[in-house]
Motif scaffolding. Structure first.
Motif, PDB file in Angstrom:
ATOM      1  N   GLN A 183      12.153   6.510 -16.929  1.00 42.33           N
ATOM      2  CA  GLN A 183      10.915   7.261 -17.153  1.00 42.33           C
ATOM      3  C   GLN A 183       9.908   6.979 -16.039  1.00 42.33           C
ATOM      4  OE1 GLN A 183      11.860   9.532 -19.654  1.00 42.33           O
ATOM      5  NE2 GLN A 183       9.783   9.194 -20.436  1.00 42.33           N
ATOM      6  N   GLN A 184       9.839   5.705 -15.660  1.00 43.22           N
ATOM      7  CA  GLN A 184       8.938   5.332 -14.562  1.00 43.22           C
ATOM      8  C   GLN A 184       9.336   6.080 -13.289  1.00 43.22           C
ATOM      9  OE1 GLN A 184       9.471   1.077 -14.464  1.00 43.22           O
ATOM     10  NE2 GLN A 184       7.892   0.682 -16.020  1.00 43.22           N
ATOM     11  N   ARG A 185      10.640   6.151 -13.021  1.00 45.38           N
ATOM     12  CA  ARG A 185      11.101   6.860 -11.824  1.00 45.38           C
ATOM     13  C   ARG A 185      10.713   8.327 -11.876  1.00 45.38           C
ATOM     14  NH1 ARG A 185      16.860   5.250  -9.251  1.00 45.38           N
ATOM     15  NH2 ARG A 185      16.136   6.987  -7.960  1.00 45.38           N
ATOM     16  N   LYS A 186      10.897   8.940 -13.052  1.00 46.19           N
ATOM     17  CA  LYS A 186      10.547  10.368 -13.205  1.00 46.19           C
ATOM     18  C   LYS A 186       9.083  10.621 -12.876  1.00 46.19           C
ATOM     19  CE  LYS A 186      13.738  12.798 -16.137  1.00 46.19           C
ATOM     20  NZ  LYS A 186      14.438  11.810 -17.003  1.00 46.19           N
ATOM     21  N   ALA A 187       8.227   9.709 -13.309  1.00 46.04           N
ATOM     22  CA  ALA A 187       6.791   9.898 -13.065  1.00 46.04           C
ATOM     23  C   ALA A 187       6.479   9.883 -11.571  1.00 46.04           C
ATOM     24  CB  ALA A 187       5.983   8.813 -13.789  1.00 46.04           C
ATOM     25  N   PHE A 188       7.237   9.063 -10.818  1.00 41.80           N
ATOM     26  CA  PHE A 188       6.961   8.943  -9.380  1.00 41.80           C
ATOM     27  C   PHE A 188       7.564  10.087  -8.554  1.00 41.80           C
ATOM     28  CE2 PHE A 188       6.813   4.119 -10.151  1.00 41.80           C
ATOM     29  CZ  PHE A 188       5.450   4.048 -10.009  1.00 41.80           C
ATOM     30  N   GLN A 189       8.572  10.787  -9.092  1.00 43.93           N
ATOM     31  CA  GLN A 189       9.338  11.733  -8.271  1.00 43.93           C
ATOM     32  C   GLN A 189       8.513  12.852  -7.629  1.00 43.93           C
ATOM     33  OE1 GLN A 189      12.662  12.512 -10.861  1.00 43.93           O
ATOM     34  NE2 GLN A 189      13.677  10.618 -10.180  1.00 43.93           N
ATOM     35  N   PRO A 190       7.618  13.517  -8.396  1.00 44.28           N
ATOM     36  CA  PRO A 190       6.848  14.587  -7.739  1.00 44.28           C
ATOM     37  C   PRO A 190       5.983  14.071  -6.594  1.00 44.28           C
ATOM     38  CG  PRO A 190       6.286  14.406 -10.096  1.00 44.28           C
ATOM     39  CD  PRO A 190       7.327  13.372  -9.814  1.00 44.28           C
ATOM     40  N   LEU A 191       5.496  12.852  -6.730  1.00 45.07           N
ATOM     41  CA  LEU A 191       4.657  12.267  -5.684  1.00 45.07           C
ATOM     42  C   LEU A 191       5.494  11.979  -4.436  1.00 45.07           C
ATOM     43  CD1 LEU A 191       1.698  11.195  -5.263  1.00 45.07           C
ATOM     44  CD2 LEU A 191       2.682   8.927  -5.597  1.00 45.07           C
ATOM     45  N   HIS A 192       6.680  11.418  -4.658  1.00 41.12           N
ATOM     46  CA  HIS A 192       7.575  11.111  -3.547  1.00 41.12           C
ATOM     47  C   HIS A 192       7.924  12.390  -2.773  1.00 41.12           C
ATOM     48  CE1 HIS A 192      11.662   9.253  -2.147  1.00 41.12           C
ATOM     49  NE2 HIS A 192      10.757   9.208  -1.203  1.00 41.12           N
ATOM     50  N   ALA A 193       8.214  13.473  -3.514  1.00 36.13           N
ATOM     51  CA  ALA A 193       8.555  14.751  -2.875  1.00 36.13           C
ATOM     52  C   ALA A 193       7.369  15.281  -2.069  1.00 36.13           C
ATOM     53  CB  ALA A 193       8.978  15.771  -3.944  1.00 36.13           C
ATOM     54  N   ALA A 194       6.184  15.222  -2.669  1.00 30.80           N
ATOM     55  CA  ALA A 194       4.985  15.709  -1.964  1.00 30.80           C
ATOM     56  C   ALA A 194       4.714  14.873  -0.721  1.00 30.80           C
ATOM     57  CB  ALA A 194       3.778  15.676  -2.901  1.00 30.80           C
ATOM     58  N   PHE A 195       4.930  13.571  -0.843  1.00 35.91           N
ATOM     59  CA  PHE A 195       4.699  12.668   0.296  1.00 35.91           C
ATOM     60  C   PHE A 195       5.599  13.046   1.470  1.00 35.91           C
ATOM     61  CE2 PHE A 195       5.863   8.532   2.367  1.00 35.91           C
ATOM     62  CZ  PHE A 195       4.646   8.291   2.971  1.00 35.91           C
ATOM     63  N   LYS A 196       6.881  13.273   1.187  1.00 33.47           N
ATOM     64  CA  LYS A 196       7.817  13.604   2.272  1.00 33.47           C
ATOM     65  C   LYS A 196       7.430  14.920   2.949  1.00 33.47           C
ATOM     66  CE  LYS A 196      11.595  12.845  -0.188  1.00 33.47           C
ATOM     67  NZ  LYS A 196      13.010  12.641  -0.590  1.00 33.47           N
ATOM     68  N   GLU A 197       6.949  15.876   2.149  1.00 34.05           N
ATOM     69  CA  GLU A 197       6.528  17.152   2.712  1.00 34.05           C
ATOM     70  C   GLU A 197       5.282  16.986   3.596  1.00 34.05           C
ATOM     71  OE1 GLU A 197       7.129  20.346  -0.252  1.00 34.05           O
ATOM     72  OE2 GLU A 197       5.311  21.184   0.701  1.00 34.05           O
ATOM     73  N   LEU A 198       4.314  16.240   3.084  1.00 30.66           N
ATOM     74  CA  LEU A 198       3.060  16.043   3.835  1.00 30.66           C
ATOM     75  C   LEU A 198       3.300  15.292   5.138  1.00 30.66           C
ATOM     76  CD1 LEU A 198       0.628  15.233   0.896  1.00 30.66           C
ATOM     77  CD2 LEU A 198       0.358  17.092   2.568  1.00 30.66           C
ATOM     78  N   GLN A 199       4.277  14.367   5.102  1.00 32.32           N
ATOM     79  CA  GLN A 199       4.594  13.606   6.319  1.00 32.32           C
ATOM     80  C   GLN A 199       5.012  14.514   7.474  1.00 32.32           C
ATOM     81  OE1 GLN A 199       7.550  10.709   4.908  1.00 32.32           O
ATOM     82  NE2 GLN A 199       6.345   9.146   5.956  1.00 32.32           N
ATOM     83  N   GLN A 200       5.647  15.642   7.156  1.00 27.21           N
ATOM     84  CA  GLN A 200       6.059  16.578   8.213  1.00 27.21           C
ATOM     85  C   GLN A 200       4.836  17.078   8.982  1.00 27.21           C
ATOM     86  OE1 GLN A 200       9.430  17.130   8.581  1.00 27.21           O
ATOM     87  NE2 GLN A 200       9.566  15.634   6.911  1.00 27.21           N
ATOM     88  N   ARG A 201       3.757  17.344   8.227  1.00 23.01           N
ATOM     89  CA  ARG A 201       2.550  17.893   8.837  1.00 23.01           C
ATOM     90  C   ARG A 201       1.665  16.814   9.452  1.00 23.01           C
ATOM     91  NH1 ARG A 201       0.741  21.486   4.263  1.00 23.01           N
ATOM     92  NH2 ARG A 201       2.956  21.101   3.923  1.00 23.01           N
ATOM     93  N   HIS A 202       1.675  15.627   8.840  1.00 20.87           N
ATOM     94  CA  HIS A 202       0.763  14.551   9.270  1.00 20.87           C
ATOM     95  C   HIS A 202       1.583  13.296   9.572  1.00 20.87           C
ATOM     96  CE1 HIS A 202      -2.533  17.076   7.889  1.00 20.87           C
ATOM     97  NE2 HIS A 202      -1.992  17.144   6.680  1.00 20.87           N
ATOM     98  N   PRO A 203       2.007  13.144  10.829  1.00 19.17           N
ATOM     99  CA  PRO A 203       2.897  12.026  11.177  1.00 19.17           C
ATOM    100  C   PRO A 203       2.253  10.652  10.990  1.00 19.17           C
ATOM    101  CG  PRO A 203       2.701  13.613  12.997  1.00 19.17           C
ATOM    102  CD  PRO A 203       1.726  14.030  11.960  1.00 19.17           C
ATOM    103  N   THR A 204       0.925  10.567  10.843  1.00 16.04           N
ATOM    104  CA  THR A 204       0.313   9.257  10.605  1.00 16.04           C
ATOM    105  C   THR A 204       0.545   8.780   9.175  1.00 16.04           C
ATOM    106  OG1 THR A 204      -1.816  10.222   9.940  1.00 16.04           O
ATOM    107  CG2 THR A 204      -1.537   9.690  12.278  1.00 16.04           C
TER     108      THR A 204
END
Ligand SMILES: *Cc1c(COP(=O)(O)O)cnc(C)c1O
Length: 238
Positions: A183-204
């Motif tokens: 359950q803890q992992r499920k809660a983090f998953q959308p954030l992890h996905a968003a983080f990876k996407e944002l990293q493409q745009r903002h390399p810092t």
């Protein structure tokens, strides 16, 4: 939810958390040393902070501005000053505290609105490097909790990335407490996905600040690069 009350010294606890991070990195096929430990020292006095420092801690997280300033001053003045400690502000931010935060901290994990980001950018002293910033995301969408909704994080990140005195480093979240690993992992998953996407745009963006004493294994499974641990190092807060 019950929290384990450690019976060992702060140094023992610190080493145990470090060892646990290394074993979770291995278990979830994360590169060795890809997860940093932020020691959350809120409510614990300068003497305890020093014990953690002697055990090897260098990054400290604080939630209350005045308490943190008192400790930072005390530790800088003591016979063996903690010159190489890095202070992270991780608590809710009131507008009237941004000047102190911008002047005394190297990192802020809890930026969740544009006005606060602008004030921190305006007030960051010129003699210091840009302030490292994580955007706090509200994963449970409860009105009472801090954090920007996930769908508004992108725009706040873009604004911060354009501010010269701030360095956009990543995302932070505190999910609703939950005892079960999956359950803890499920809660983090959308954030992890968003983080990876944002990293493409903002390399810092290199920092995903998730995981506390009770859920850091799940956070490491879901891409955390910085866990924020208090209780497992210092024992329960009074
Ligand atoms: C207090 C706090 C922590 C540490 O929580 P523990 O459960 O004691 O490890 C981490 N992050 C934030 C934002 C906190 O306020």
């Amino acid at each position: 939810m019950t929290q384990k009350q450690p019976h060992h010294s702060i140094a023992d606890n610190y080493q145990q958390v470090l060892a646990s991070i290394r074993s979770q990195e291995d278990r979830f096929h994360r590169p060795a040393d890809s997860v940093h430990l932020l020691t959350v020292s809120k409510t614990h006095d300068a003497d305890k902070v020093r014990q953690a420092y002697v055990a090897g801690a260098r990054d400290f997280g604080e939630n209350y501005v005045q308490e943190a300033l008192d400790k930072i001053t005390a530790l800088a003045q003591s016979p063996q000053p903690l010159n190489d400690a890095t202070w992270h502000f991780i608590g809710p931010i009131q507008s009237n505290k941004t000047r102190d935060i911008a002047g005394e901290f190297a990192w802020v994990h809890s930026v969740d609105r544009l006005k606060i980001a602008q004030r921190l950018n305006d007030q960051r002293p010129d003699n210091l490097p840009p302030l490292n910033v994580c955007v706090q995301v509200n994963l449970s969408n409860e009105d009472s909790k801090s954090g920007v909704p996930l769908d508004a994080a992108e725009s706040l990140c873009a604004s911060i990335a354009a501010m010269p005195r701030l360095q956009l480093r990543g995302l932070m979240a505190i999910p609703a407490p939950c005892a079960e690993h999956e359950q803890q992992r499920k809660a983090f998953q959308p954030l992890h996905a968003a983080f990876k996407e944002l990293q493409q745009r903002h390399p810092t963006m290199d920092t995903l600040s998730i995981g506390m004493s009770n859920d850091f294994a799940a956070a490491i499974a879901e891409g955390s690069t910085m866990i924020r641990v208090g209780t497992a190092i210092f024992g329960a807060r009074s």
